[in-house]
Design a protein around this motif. Sequence first.
Motif, short mmCIF file in Angstrom:
data_model
loop_
_atom_site.label_atom_id
_atom_site.label_comp_id
_atom_site.label_asym_id
_atom_site.label_seq_id
_atom_site.Cartn_x
_atom_site.Cartn_y
_atom_site.Cartn_z
N ARG A 217 0.85 -1.28 -0.02
CA ARG A 217 -0.17 0.15 0.01
C ARG A 217 0.92 1.22 0.22
NH1 ARG A 217 -3.23 -1.93 4.80
NH2 ARG A 217 -3.57 0.05 5.02
N GLU A 218 2.21 1.11 -0.03
CA GLU A 218 3.02 2.43 0.08
C GLU A 218 3.10 2.76 -1.59
OE1 GLU A 218 4.69 3.59 2.44
OE2 GLU A 218 4.46 2.05 3.98
N HIS A 219 3.94 4.04 -1.67
CA HIS A 219 4.08 4.63 -2.94
C HIS A 219 5.37 3.98 -3.53
CE1 HIS A 219 0.80 7.36 -3.28
NE2 HIS A 219 0.91 7.76 -2.18
N ASN A 220 5.70 4.06 -4.82
CA ASN A 220 6.91 3.43 -5.21
C ASN A 220 8.14 3.79 -4.43
OD1 ASN A 220 5.27 2.06 -6.92
ND2 ASN A 220 5.66 3.48 -8.72
N GLU A 221 8.40 5.28 -4.33
CA GLU A 221 9.48 5.68 -3.71
C GLU A 221 9.58 4.99 -2.41
OE1 GLU A 221 7.45 7.48 -5.23
OE2 GLU A 221 8.96 8.10 -6.95
N ASN A 222 8.71 4.95 -1.68
CA ASN A 222 8.68 4.22 -0.10
C ASN A 222 9.10 2.73 -0.23
OD1 ASN A 222 8.04 6.78 0.57
ND2 ASN A 222 5.93 6.41 1.56
N THR A 223 8.29 2.07 -1.19
CA THR A 223 8.46 0.62 -1.22
C THR A 223 9.91 0.29 -1.62
OG1 THR A 223 6.21 0.75 -2.50
CG2 THR A 223 7.66 -1.37 -2.51
N LEU A 224 10.60 1.31 -2.49
CA LEU A 224 11.96 0.81 -2.78
C LEU A 224 12.74 1.04 -1.50
CD1 LEU A 224 12.87 2.61 -6.12
CD2 LEU A 224 13.52 0.24 -5.39
N ALA A 225 12.49 2.10 -0.85
CA ALA A 225 13.15 2.52 0.53
C ALA A 225 13.11 1.29 1.51
CB ALA A 225 13.04 4.01 1.02
N LYS A 226 11.94 0.67 1.47
CA LYS A 226 11.72 -0.38 2.38
C LYS A 226 12.44 -1.65 2.24
CE LYS A 226 8.26 0.60 5.36
NZ LYS A 226 6.71 1.04 4.81
N ILE A 227 13.01 -1.76 0.99
CA ILE A 227 13.80 -2.92 0.86
C ILE A 227 14.95 -2.99 1.55
CG2 ILE A 227 15.11 -4.19 -0.88
CD1 ILE A 227 13.35 -3.15 -3.14
N LYS A 228 15.53 -1.83 1.88
CA LYS A 228 16.72 -1.84 2.69
C LYS A 228 16.50 -2.22 4.13
CE LYS A 228 18.34 2.05 1.21
NZ LYS A 228 19.26 3.26 0.98
N THR A 229 15.38 -1.67 4.66
CA THR A 229 14.87 -1.97 6.06
C THR A 229 14.60 -3.42 6.28
OG1 THR A 229 13.84 0.11 5.64
CG2 THR A 229 13.66 -1.20 7.67
N LEU A 230 13.81 -4.07 5.12
CA LEU A 230 13.47 -5.27 5.16
C LEU A 230 14.34 -6.64 5.29
CD1 LEU A 230 10.26 -4.88 3.13
CD2 LEU A 230 10.17 -5.48 5.37
N LEU A 231 15.39 -6.09 4.32
CA LEU A 231 16.39 -7.15 3.99
C LEU A 231 17.71 -6.37 3.92
CD1 LEU A 231 16.84 -10.20 3.22
CD2 LEU A 231 16.75 -9.43 0.89
N PRO A 232 18.48 -6.18 5.32
CA PRO A 232 19.64 -5.33 5.42
C PRO A 232 20.85 -6.15 4.90
CG PRO A 232 18.41 -5.73 7.59
CD PRO A 232 17.71 -6.76 6.46
N SER A 233 20.54 -7.38 4.65
CA SER A 233 21.88 -7.94 4.14
C SER A 233 22.42 -7.55 2.64
CB SER A 233 21.59 -9.50 3.90
OG SER A 233 20.55 -9.63 2.73
N SER A 234 23.55 -8.00 2.34
CA SER A 234 24.10 -7.57 1.47
C SER A 234 23.30 -7.91 0.06
CB SER A 234 25.71 -8.11 0.97
OG SER A 234 25.61 -9.67 0.89
N HIS A 235 22.63 -9.10 0.17
CA HIS A 235 21.75 -9.40 -1.11
C HIS A 235 20.64 -8.42 -1.19
CE1 HIS A 235 19.74 -13.35 -2.99
NE2 HIS A 235 19.64 -12.16 -3.64
N GLY A 236 20.23 -7.96 -0.05
CA GLY A 236 19.14 -6.77 -0.14
C GLY A 236 19.51 -5.78 -0.89
N ARG A 237 20.75 -5.29 -0.53
CA ARG A 237 21.32 -4.12 -1.05
C ARG A 237 21.44 -4.28 -2.58
NH1 ARG A 237 24.75 -3.58 3.36
NH2 ARG A 237 26.71 -4.58 2.10
#
Lengths: 385, 224
Positions: A217-237
């Motif tokens: 339910r987030e806007h695209n920019e927020n969704t993108l930013a969430k990736i780093k929070t959700l998966l802080p590993s190097s794979h996530g980056r």
Amino acid sequence: MFEKPLGMRDTLPALYRCKQRIKNILNDEIGKWGYDFMATPALEYEETIGKVSAIVDHHLFRLLDKEGRTVVLRPDMTAPIARVAASSLKEQPLPLRLAYTAALFRTQQFEGGRPAEFEQTGVELIGDATAHADAEVIALMVSLLKMSGLKNVKVVIGHTGFVNAFLADIADSADDESALRWFLYKKNDVGFREHVYSLNMTDENKQRLFMFIDSRREHNENTLAKIKTLLPSSHGRVIYQYLSQLYLLLENHGVSGCIDLDLTLVSHLDYYTGVVFQGYGGSKGFAISSGGRYDELLAKFNRPLPATGFGLRLDRLIEALGNCQGNDSINKTVVIYSEANQEKAFKYAEELRKQGQSVVLQAQAGLEDAEAFVKHFSSAVDFSL
Amino acid sequence: MAQELTVAMPKGRIFQDAAKLLRQAGIQLPADFENSRKLIISAENCSMKFILAKPVDVPTYVEYGGADIGIAGKDVLMEAESDVYEVLDLGISACHLAVAGLPDAAKRSSAYKVATKYPKTAARYFREQGEQVEVITLNGSIELAPLIGLADCIVDIVSTGRTLKENGLVEKEKISDITSRLIVNPVSYRLKKADIDQLIGKLTEVVKENLNGMDQKSGVEVLK
């Protein structure tokens, strides 16, 4: 009435014209992007195509050939094209840009008859592992949907690699992982949340899972930013950087306006390894097109190559376009002639046809009700007197 | 809201609870909403349109896009297996799905018969228990079946248990808890995302408030 097998449909002239017009639009556009069209046989060996195709087993039409080997009616085109790319086109320089329009076959268990045979137009971009390739096929898909006349075009983008890495990072066991993935696949957010509550894990991890399911339910920019929070590993980056680059590319392709990033998107085809996407439009109905990156499929044909592509279902596109059949009536002239005037009539018809008109030549002797027959034409010329 | 949303509402048991919940979420429903006999009701000031459907049909309307959104009991959703988003547990109209029968009914034999309105769900339940049963589909008054010997037991929803009691039946096994859910057509969800997300957001708040205000002992009647 004479029954047809379950899910098989006739295409009557009005629908056929409509379909043909749409197909021409799509195929022209795909040609302009430099993709080469090709065709493969409708029948393939089960052990080559049936097994690698991502369509679940019970959706396959199986037959026996003369030698008693099991063959299947192709359930998708990605696997046959991968087979060709790995064999006959082996010497061609990479990347390959291939396209097709073909009938696909999938059995239907439900009565009420969703189609078991349907035409699909698609492209495969083989041998380019970069986000540029994914951006290109997504931009092409958007272009096709828009050129067909579809209003309200929307493309939802997710990432299989992210979902897999994220769930593996959090879940204790493969069972938990597949249970959570099942709820995503079933679009059951309530079941997903309930299952998270029931799992034995830290509150922090539960919050991550809730944040994940709510990220839709987030806007695209927020969704993108969430990736780093959700998966802080190097794979996530890595995935974050990849999706950020893809989004920028789509902006530069001029299509980011109809893009919706959704990290929870899970495709029903399990050969996808990276980005996955689905195209929507019109006002109701079903997803019209879908695609994604499948970097492991070609390896099954002994030629490991990255690849990406999509397929667009013509039946669903036409449904989403609404009643397009009315727009596709054609101008036809009928020339009705008598025995005595036949030479004159033939010459006249030939003249009109040379000018590009559609002309029906009809002997008066062969008509029972001339008045009713003539009604279907835009003009009538009488050579019967 | 920019685009009109069509909402499929289940007539009957859930309707009052659902209407109350929508009002709590700030949707201005017409005053005669609960008493109207119309099948389509517009709430123009919030650009929403409501269609009043038989509860078992709600998932169908939503799956095929006849409605963008619907409110349906989990019992109906389990049976229909429709391709729709189940986005929110509304926590209303709570009941549970159970196996019931005569108190002195014999042990399960090979010819065990189950009468139900939920043939798929019942068959799945007994299959998961490793039992083969014959499922008989009925459309109402399921309680009749064991009384006249048509079936050995029934699978049906139980809210107060009164119907079972009055017919001399007892609950034997609980299959699952049932509440009403908010469901969304997958295409509508993509095409009218802003409006639908806004509605989900409002309803999520209301459901949370109701849960907090709920009497801990009687977790069932959330809104009463």
